[in-house]
Design a protein around this motif. Structure first.
Motif, PDB file in Angstrom:
ATOM      1  N   LEU A   1     -22.935 -53.432 -36.621  1.00 21.91           N
ATOM      2  CA  LEU A   1     -23.747 -52.297 -37.082  1.00 21.91           C
ATOM      3  C   LEU A   1     -23.729 -51.183 -36.051  1.00 21.91           C
ATOM      4  CD1 LEU A   1     -26.820 -53.933 -38.829  1.00 21.91           C
ATOM      5  CD2 LEU A   1     -24.890 -52.749 -39.849  1.00 21.91           C
TER       6      LEU A   1
ATOM      7  N   TYR B   1     -18.582 -45.114 -34.969  1.00 20.83           N
ATOM      8  CA  TYR B   1     -17.213 -44.886 -35.421  1.00 20.83           C
ATOM      9  C   TYR B   1     -17.238 -44.448 -36.877  1.00 20.83           C
ATOM     10  CZ  TYR B   1     -12.319 -45.449 -36.470  1.00 20.83           C
ATOM     11  OH  TYR B   1     -11.038 -45.209 -36.857  1.00 20.83           O
ATOM     12  N   HIS B   2     -16.570 -43.369 -37.163  1.00 19.23           N
ATOM     13  CA  HIS B   2     -16.538 -42.888 -38.542  1.00 19.23           C
ATOM     14  C   HIS B   2     -15.367 -43.531 -39.276  1.00 19.23           C
ATOM     15  CE1 HIS B   2     -17.403 -40.214 -41.856  1.00 19.23           C
ATOM     16  NE2 HIS B   2     -16.109 -40.016 -41.957  1.00 19.23           N
ATOM     17  N   LYS B   3     -15.670 -44.416 -40.229  1.00 14.48           N
ATOM     18  CA  LYS B   3     -14.605 -45.113 -40.964  1.00 14.48           C
ATOM     19  C   LYS B   3     -13.950 -44.170 -41.972  1.00 14.48           C
ATOM     20  CE  LYS B   3     -16.767 -48.706 -42.755  1.00 14.48           C
ATOM     21  NZ  LYS B   3     -18.141 -48.696 -42.294  1.00 14.48           N
ATOM     22  N   HIS B   4     -12.646 -44.384 -42.158  1.00 13.41           N
ATOM     23  CA  HIS B   4     -11.932 -43.640 -43.198  1.00 13.41           C
ATOM     24  C   HIS B   4     -11.663 -44.571 -44.346  1.00 13.41           C
ATOM     25  CE1 HIS B   4     -11.313 -40.554 -40.195  1.00 13.41           C
ATOM     26  NE2 HIS B   4     -10.940 -41.518 -39.376  1.00 13.41           N
TER      27      HIS B   4
ATOM     28  N   VAL C   1     -21.355 -50.513 -33.863  1.00 12.73           N
ATOM     29  CA  VAL C   1     -20.062 -49.826 -33.901  1.00 12.73           C
ATOM     30  C   VAL C   1     -20.016 -48.863 -35.084  1.00 12.73           C
ATOM     31  CG1 VAL C   1     -17.577 -50.163 -34.213  1.00 12.73           C
ATOM     32  CG2 VAL C   1     -18.855 -51.701 -32.735  1.00 12.73           C
ATOM     33  N   ASP C   2     -20.587 -49.318 -36.200  1.00  9.36           N
ATOM     34  CA  ASP C   2     -20.554 -48.499 -37.401  1.00  9.36           C
ATOM     35  C   ASP C   2     -21.288 -47.171 -37.202  1.00  9.36           C
ATOM     36  OD1 ASP C   2     -19.451 -48.382 -39.885  1.00  9.36           O
ATOM     37  OD2 ASP C   2     -21.242 -49.079 -40.914  1.00  9.36           O
TER      38      ASP C   2
END
Lengths: 592, 89
Positions: free
Chosen positions: B36, B42-45, B38-39
């Motif tokens: 959580l 970090y912006h996930k693509h 890291v989320d």
């Protein structure tokens, strides 16, 4: 090229020779046959080989291209691993059936025409049935019988489709068919039976857990994957497959959660994994077909591995129900470790093989903007981790201590499991070798930070859900029970049909027997004992009733009887009757 | 291979000790928190827009499994569960 043999020949003919050998020679032969067959396969260049004229068309024993080759490679690898795992088996029936079964699957994927495909297709059914029957329990015998009946029905459906297709198109070549004509639908459904589509699937969950320990390893590999190959060859991009595959991916996980027999849990998860492949073929893009084929390749290894670990547990403990097992990590640590590798692979953990192939199908669904499908597949991904990834290792090796203390699996089983486990990890870490074998060239990159993070989150939170549900006591306790599935239709429902038929048709039969056999013939016999006298007597009685004069009735009838007994009447009565019948017949003919 | 003694008086194995079970649980909770965290940074693509929203996969994985278990236990099991000898009559 002519130095080589057709791909299926070595395993099938070699398999049939196995009973001639005993002991170590036979073991060596069992292991060598897949190896020799594989070397033989490597000699074959791309193209069609062994083309013979047949019934005005041609049969092609080997059509070698990228699609058939990747299935050919993995089938050989799995045939070898299964033979290694089954090395302790001395039963000739299983030795022959297993080898011929693998050979039939290889023959089917290299078949270039429908005749050849059908012959190998049926050979799969027959040899697989023996792998089930070979367990020789009552349950196995009846499961094997049901397996055979279902597959014969599916095979006939396929055959009908093939014959219609050939007579319509004039070509027996097994290539892209696509849905449309009745013939194509029959072929589609015939393949679907082997592919375990919903409602056609219960043969799988019914029979695989009843087969022998080693037989199930063979079974889990070939029938469904041959069907996947056939779909990829003949029906890529068929939209119906997307719905079928989505249903296959989703519904078995519910059953798997409540199933007690751990091999049956794996059978349900097999359908779930095949669902991903069917979806991939249905989407029909290069990425999705690559994904389907790659997933079939990986599934053969990790599902085989999981069945091997459960088989080893069964081999050592004699038990396979979750209610009877638990705590085996103490006795079988290596098997436990291999099981966890298989579980991680099927759950698509990063660095394990499932991750690099399942994601291709998921991405193809997303690229096609198939939102509902994507959500269903994501649900199935979480679910497969839940039942195959956690449940299998947890209930067999951890959970409560069942008190069972046994030996570790025998060395040849450990070796087969170890090779499978290493391959699962290698493919997961270096997917480019797998990708280079796929039917379409690809530069797909499974390892992006986003993707790894997303998959890790999905899986870790699934594990969290499992843990919290278990700690809270909500997770369904394992119960000794049986869960009815679609096979209820022919195992129970057909009994109702049978009862109805018994009531209806036997009722008609009884009635007809009573009326025609017993009463009517009796009357006829009585009448024809003395036909002339009887006609006179009845005529006389009618006359008496009509006129009301019955002065000498008794004497008259007695007189008729006497004359009749003394044969005083002329033969003419018989002739009279014959004439009457002829008149009736001609009247009927005239009226028509 | 295993050299484990086959006797009931064996020494306690790894998960016979409650503290080891607790350690596994704490490791899992740590992973949960870390992922959580890291989320957040970090912006996930993703292909779909909702894939990049915070903790989408976490929530989906958790909820999916809870729903799966609830439906399997309270809907499917009452519907399909029979005695083991159901087909044998």
């Amino acid at each position: 090229m002519i130095n080589a043999l057709p791909p299926a020949v070595i395993l099938i003919l070699g398999g049939l020779l196995i009973p001639l050998f005993k002991g170590r020679t036979r073991q060596a032969l069992l292991l060598l046959l897949p190896v020799i067959s594989f070397i033989n396969l490597l000699q074959l260049p791309h193209g069609s080989h062994w083309v013979y004229p047949f019934l005005g068309d041609q049969i092609i024993l080997a059509r070698v291209d990228k699609l058939s080759l990747i299935f050919g490679y993995i089938f050989h690898l799995v045939a070898f691993l299964s033979a290694l795992y089954a090395l302790h088996v001395k039963d000739s029936v299983q030795n022959v059936a297993g080898t011929v079964y693998a050979g039939a699957a290889i023959g089917a994927v290299f078949a270039g025409d429908m005749f050849t495909l059908f012959v190998f297709w049926e050979m799969l059914t027959i040899s697989a049935t023996f792998l089930i029957l070979a367990r020789r329990t009552e349950r196995a015998l009846s499961a094997g019988f049901r397996y055979f009946m279902v597959h014969v029905a599916g095979g006939l459906c396929l055959l009908a489709g093939i014959i219609m297709h050939i007579s319509q198109t004039g070509s027996a070549a097994f290539d892209l068919i696509g849905l449309g004509t009745t013939a194509s639908w029959l072929i589609f459904v015939g393949i679907g039976v082997n592919c375990a589509w919903p409602f056609l699937h219960p043969w799988l969950t019914d029979s695989y857990p009843e087969a022998t320990i080693t037989g199930t390893i063979f079974l889990s590999a070939f029938t469904t994957k041959t069907a996947i190959y056939a779909l990829a060859r003949a029906f890529p991009g068929t939209e119906e497959l997307i719905f079928i595959g989505g249903a296959m991916a989703a519904f078995p996980i519910f059953y798997a959660v409540i199933e007690n027999d751990l091999r049956r849990v794996l059978a349900y998860s097999l359908i779930n994994q095949v669902g991903f492949m069917v979806v991939g073929i249905g989407i029909g893009t290069a990425l999705s077909i690559n994904g389907a084929v790659a997933h079939a390749f990986n599934d053969l290894l990790f599902k085989g591995l999981l069945f091997m670990t459960m088989g080893a547990v069964m081999y050592r403990t004699g038990k396979i129900n979750a209610t009877d097992l638990g705590g085996l990590y103490k006795s079988m640590p290596w098997t436990c470790g291999f099981c966890i590798v298989g579980a991680a692979s099927i759950s698509a953990f990063p660095l394990f093989s499932g991750f690099v192939s399942k994601s291709m199908v998921m991405e193809a669904a997303a690229l096609g903007d198939m939102r509902w499908l994507w959500f269903i597949l994501l649900f199935a991904s979480a679910g497969v981790f839940h039942h195959a990834g956690i449940k299998i290792p947890f209930f067999a090796f951890f959970s409560h201590d069942s008190g069972i203390r046994c030996k570790e699996a025998p060395p040849h089983m450990l070796l087969a499991m170890g090779i499978s486990a290493v391959l699962c990890i290698l493919i997961g870490c270096f997917p480019q070798y797998l990708y280079s074998m796929l039917p379409y060239a690809t530069d797909y990159q499974p390892y992006s930070i986003s993707h790894v993070l997303a998959q890790s989150q999905l899986l870790v939170f699934s594990a969290l859900a499992f843990t919290l549900l278990l700690l809270a006591g909500i997770y369904p306790a394992e119960i000794r029970s049986l869960n009815v599935d679609a096979d209820w239709i022919y195992r129970k429902g057909c009994r109702q049909i049978y009862r109805f038929c018994k009531w209806a048709f036997n009722g008609v039969n009884d009635w007809a027997d009573r009326i025609f056999v017993q009463q009517f013939t009796k009357l006829l016999a009585q009448f024809f004992e003395e036909p002339g006298g009887n006609i006179q007597k009845h005529g006389y009685r009618l006359l008496v009733e009509a006129t009301g004069i019955d002065d000498h009735q008794e004497q008259a009838i007695e007189q008729i009887d006497r004359r009749s007994r003394s044969a005083a009447y002329p033969v003419g009565v018989g002739v009279l009757l014959a004439v009457m019948i002829l008149a009736l017949v001609s009247l009927l003919l005239y009226l028509r | 291979m295993s050299k484990h003694p086959i006797s009931i008086d064996e020494e306690l194995a790894m998960f016979d000790k409650p503290q080891n079970v607790k350690r596994v649980l704490y490791a899992l909770y740590t992973c949960v928190v870390l992922l959580l965290a890291v989320d957040l940074f970090y912006h996930k693509h993703g292909i779909f827009t909702w894939e990049s929203s915070f903790a989408f996969y976490s929530v989906y994985g958790f909820v999916a499994c809870v729903i799966l278990v609830i439906i399997a236990k309270y809907v499917l099991r009452p519907l399909v569960m029979r005695k083991e000898d159901y087909y044998n009559d």
